[in-house]
Design a protein around this motif. Structure first.
Motif, PDB file in Angstrom:
ATOM      1  N   LEU A 181      11.565   5.899   0.502  1.00  0.00           N
ATOM      2  CA  LEU A 181      10.472   4.648  -0.194  1.00  0.00           C
ATOM      3  C   LEU A 181      11.146   3.886  -0.952  1.00  0.00           C
ATOM      4  O   LEU A 181      10.861   4.324  -2.226  1.00  0.00           O
ATOM      5  N   ILE A 182      11.249   2.339  -0.677  1.00  0.00           N
ATOM      6  CA  ILE A 182      11.936   1.801  -1.565  1.00  0.00           C
ATOM      7  C   ILE A 182      10.943   0.751  -2.001  1.00  0.00           C
ATOM      8  O   ILE A 182      10.655  -0.071  -1.166  1.00  0.00           O
TER       9      ILE A 182
ATOM     10  N   ARG B  69      13.196  10.078 -11.555  1.00  0.00           N
ATOM     11  CA  ARG B  69      14.228  11.309 -12.098  1.00  0.00           C
ATOM     12  C   ARG B  69      14.763  12.017 -11.361  1.00  0.00           C
ATOM     13  O   ARG B  69      15.856  12.652 -11.365  1.00  0.00           O
ATOM     14  N   ASP B  70      14.011  12.555 -10.201  1.00  0.00           N
ATOM     15  CA  ASP B  70      14.609  13.804  -9.624  1.00  0.00           C
ATOM     16  C   ASP B  70      15.689  13.298  -8.481  1.00  0.00           C
ATOM     17  O   ASP B  70      16.391  14.143  -7.991  1.00  0.00           O
ATOM     18  N   HIS B  71      15.953  11.872  -8.433  1.00  0.00           N
ATOM     19  CA  HIS B  71      16.915  11.393  -7.891  1.00  0.00           C
ATOM     20  C   HIS B  71      18.264  10.891  -8.579  1.00  0.00           C
ATOM     21  O   HIS B  71      19.210  10.451  -8.169  1.00  0.00           O
ATOM     22  N   GLY B  72      18.099  11.292  -9.993  1.00  0.00           N
ATOM     23  CA  GLY B  72      19.085  10.739 -11.021  1.00  0.00           C
ATOM     24  C   GLY B  72      20.393  11.352 -10.779  1.00  0.00           C
ATOM     25  O   GLY B  72      21.262  10.595 -10.705  1.00  0.00           O
ATOM     26  N   PRO B  73      20.483  12.801 -10.530  1.00  0.00           N
ATOM     27  CA  PRO B  73      21.879  13.147 -10.127  1.00  0.00           C
ATOM     28  C   PRO B  73      22.830  12.480  -9.071  1.00  0.00           C
ATOM     29  O   PRO B  73      23.911  12.368  -9.005  1.00  0.00           O
ATOM     30  N   ALA B  74      21.816  12.447  -8.225  1.00  0.00           N
ATOM     31  CA  ALA B  74      22.552  11.777  -6.846  1.00  0.00           C
ATOM     32  C   ALA B  74      22.898  10.421  -6.952  1.00  0.00           C
ATOM     33  O   ALA B  74      23.738   9.842  -5.975  1.00  0.00           O
ATOM     34  N   THR B  75      22.381   9.766  -7.699  1.00  0.00           N
ATOM     35  CA  THR B  75      22.709   8.078  -7.745  1.00  0.00           C
ATOM     36  C   THR B  75      23.517   7.639  -8.945  1.00  0.00           C
ATOM     37  O   THR B  75      23.991   6.451  -8.957  1.00  0.00           O
TER      38      THR B  75
ATOM     39  N   GLN C 270       1.023  -1.228  -0.125  1.00  0.00           N
ATOM     40  CA  GLN C 270      -0.114   0.061   0.086  1.00  0.00           C
ATOM     41  C   GLN C 270       0.661   1.241  -0.028  1.00  0.00           C
ATOM     42  O   GLN C 270       1.011   1.919   0.930  1.00  0.00           O
ATOM     43  N   LEU C 271       1.355   1.571  -1.174  1.00  0.00           N
ATOM     44  CA  LEU C 271       2.616   2.638  -1.191  1.00  0.00           C
ATOM     45  C   LEU C 271       1.843   4.050  -1.148  1.00  0.00           C
ATOM     46  O   LEU C 271       2.741   4.699  -0.558  1.00  0.00           O
ATOM     47  N   SER C 272       0.643   4.122  -1.352  1.00  0.00           N
ATOM     48  CA  SER C 272       0.148   5.581  -0.922  1.00  0.00           C
ATOM     49  C   SER C 272       0.248   5.921   0.455  1.00  0.00           C
ATOM     50  O   SER C 272       0.870   7.176   0.825  1.00  0.00           O
TER      51      SER C 272
ATOM     52  N   ARG D  24       2.910   2.969 -12.521  1.00  0.00           N
ATOM     53  CA  ARG D  24       1.515   3.695 -12.217  1.00  0.00           C
ATOM     54  C   ARG D  24       1.586   5.086 -11.595  1.00  0.00           C
ATOM     55  O   ARG D  24       1.160   6.195 -12.423  1.00  0.00           O
ATOM     56  N   ASP D  25       2.032   4.970 -10.613  1.00  0.00           N
ATOM     57  CA  ASP D  25       2.134   6.617  -9.798  1.00  0.00           C
ATOM     58  C   ASP D  25       3.617   6.437  -9.257  1.00  0.00           C
ATOM     59  O   ASP D  25       3.809   5.882  -8.209  1.00  0.00           O
ATOM     60  N   PRO D  26       4.466   7.422  -9.510  1.00  0.00           N
ATOM     61  CA  PRO D  26       5.794   7.339  -8.932  1.00  0.00           C
ATOM     62  C   PRO D  26       6.086   7.796  -7.942  1.00  0.00           C
ATOM     63  O   PRO D  26       6.891   9.025  -7.806  1.00  0.00           O
TER      64      PRO D  26
END
Length: 339
Positions: free
Chosen positions: A90-91, A133-139, A75-77, A104-106
């Motif tokens: 949240l992984i 995408r917003d974590h791309g530069p950090a990883t 239940q990710l939400s 479906r919902d990132p």
């Protein structure tokens, strides 16, 4: 007060996991020098209890792993809101679910897929890490620094896959059950000793995804033909009205909860006598898994819902060779031992 990532400098970071799940999750946490923290489940469901999750968060918490089970996403939400309020990642562990719910919902920060044997996409090994995408530069630098190995789809790979597919069937599974020293279905903790990037041959992943997407789900057939179990105090936790997020997904197996462990074990034995690959999956809550004593906190009694789920769970084959006739036979056998 919400805890921000920038304010946290724990000497030993903590990662929160469900108290029932694959011990490989613990291995991944330990391999990164973090401490696993367990959270109990909701009664009769493979979902973490949100209230107990909130109470387990601390200044040392850096991530929460939300594991999809047998094709039913967590239940990710509800979990995402808790994680955002406390500034932790949240992984989504989607090793048993395809596609991942964050497609479906990132709302998850990242998602982990598995392409190992028996998974929804079976490439006989490996997996994928999807990062928002917003974590791309950090990883990107961290991931690009991992060593890379090439997967060769040679005759040995093809032979292993053919053998695995044969063992999924009733005849092959029946043969394996007659060799007790193989430890078929046993769950033990194995430390993670290597982390690398796997380079796949062109087209292999695409073919695996296409195969998974085109598979028809046998779950609705199971739900329909096992519906009589509700009157015998069983729980069909994979019903669409209970777990609507599982609709249309490939299921790893179909799971039901017996009234107690004794009834569950009798049903598994009866099904296996017919050559049907029924099992209890992980069998125990994480504190009781071989090799985890001293690595995860507490005992099974500290996580009563997870222990109850493990003791009562019966899982049934749902691979592409399972037919409506097979489900009818399974329902007939379970009916004899359902109470």
């Amino acid at each position: 007060m919400a805890i921000t990532r920038s304010s946290r400098r724990p000497s030993t970071p903590e990662v929160i996991l469900p108290a029932y799940g694959c011990p490989d999750l613990v291995a991944a946490v330990v391999a990164q020098g973090a401490r696993p923290v367990l959270v109990d489940l909701l009664p009769d469901y493979p979902f973490m209890d949100p209230e107990k999750l909130s109470n387990s968060l601390s200044a040392a918490t850096v991530a929460v792993i939300a594991a999809g089970f047998l094709g039913v996403p967590e239940q990710l939400s509800s979990l995402a809101g808790i994680c955002r309020d406390h500034g932790v990642w949240l992984i989504e562990d989607s090793a048993q679910c395809f596609p991942p719910d964050c497609a479906r919902d990132p709302i998850a920060d990242c998602a982990v897929l598995s392409f190992g044997r028996g998974k929804p996409i079976n490439l006989m090994g490996g997996g994928a890490l999807l990062v928002r995408r917003d974590h791309g530069p950090a990883t990107s630098d961290l991931l690009s620094g991992l060593p890379e190995i090439q997967l060769d789809v040679d005759w040995k790979w093809k032979a292993r896959r053919q053998l695995f597919n044969f063992l999924l069937g009733r005849f092959g599974y029946g043969l394996l059950r007659r060799v007790p020293f193989l430890g078929l279905g046993s769950t033990v903790y194995k430390p993670l000793v290597r982390l690398c990037r796997l380079k796949l041959p062109a087209g292999l992943l695409e073919a695996g995804i296409s195969e998974a997407k085109n598979r028809a789900s046998i779950s609705p057939e199971y739900t329909r033909k096992l519906g009589f179990l509700r009157q015998r105090r069983w729980t069909l936790f994979m019903e669409q009205d209970i777990a609507p997020q599982a609709e249309g997904r490939v299921t790893l197996r179909y799971g039901v909860l017996a009234p107690n462990q004794h009834v569950r074990d009798r049903a598994i034995n009866a099904l296996n006598q017919k050559g049907i690959g029924a099992n209890a999956f992980y069998e125990r809550a994480l504190p009781e898994i071989e090799g985890l004593k001293g690595i995860v906190p507490g005992s099974a009694s500290d996580y009563p819902n997870a222990a109850s789920f493990a003791n009562r769970l019966l899982t049934l084959p749902s691979h592409e060779d399972v037919t409506s006739q097979d489900v009818s036979l399974i329902a007939s056998v379970i009916s004899e031992w359902a109470s």
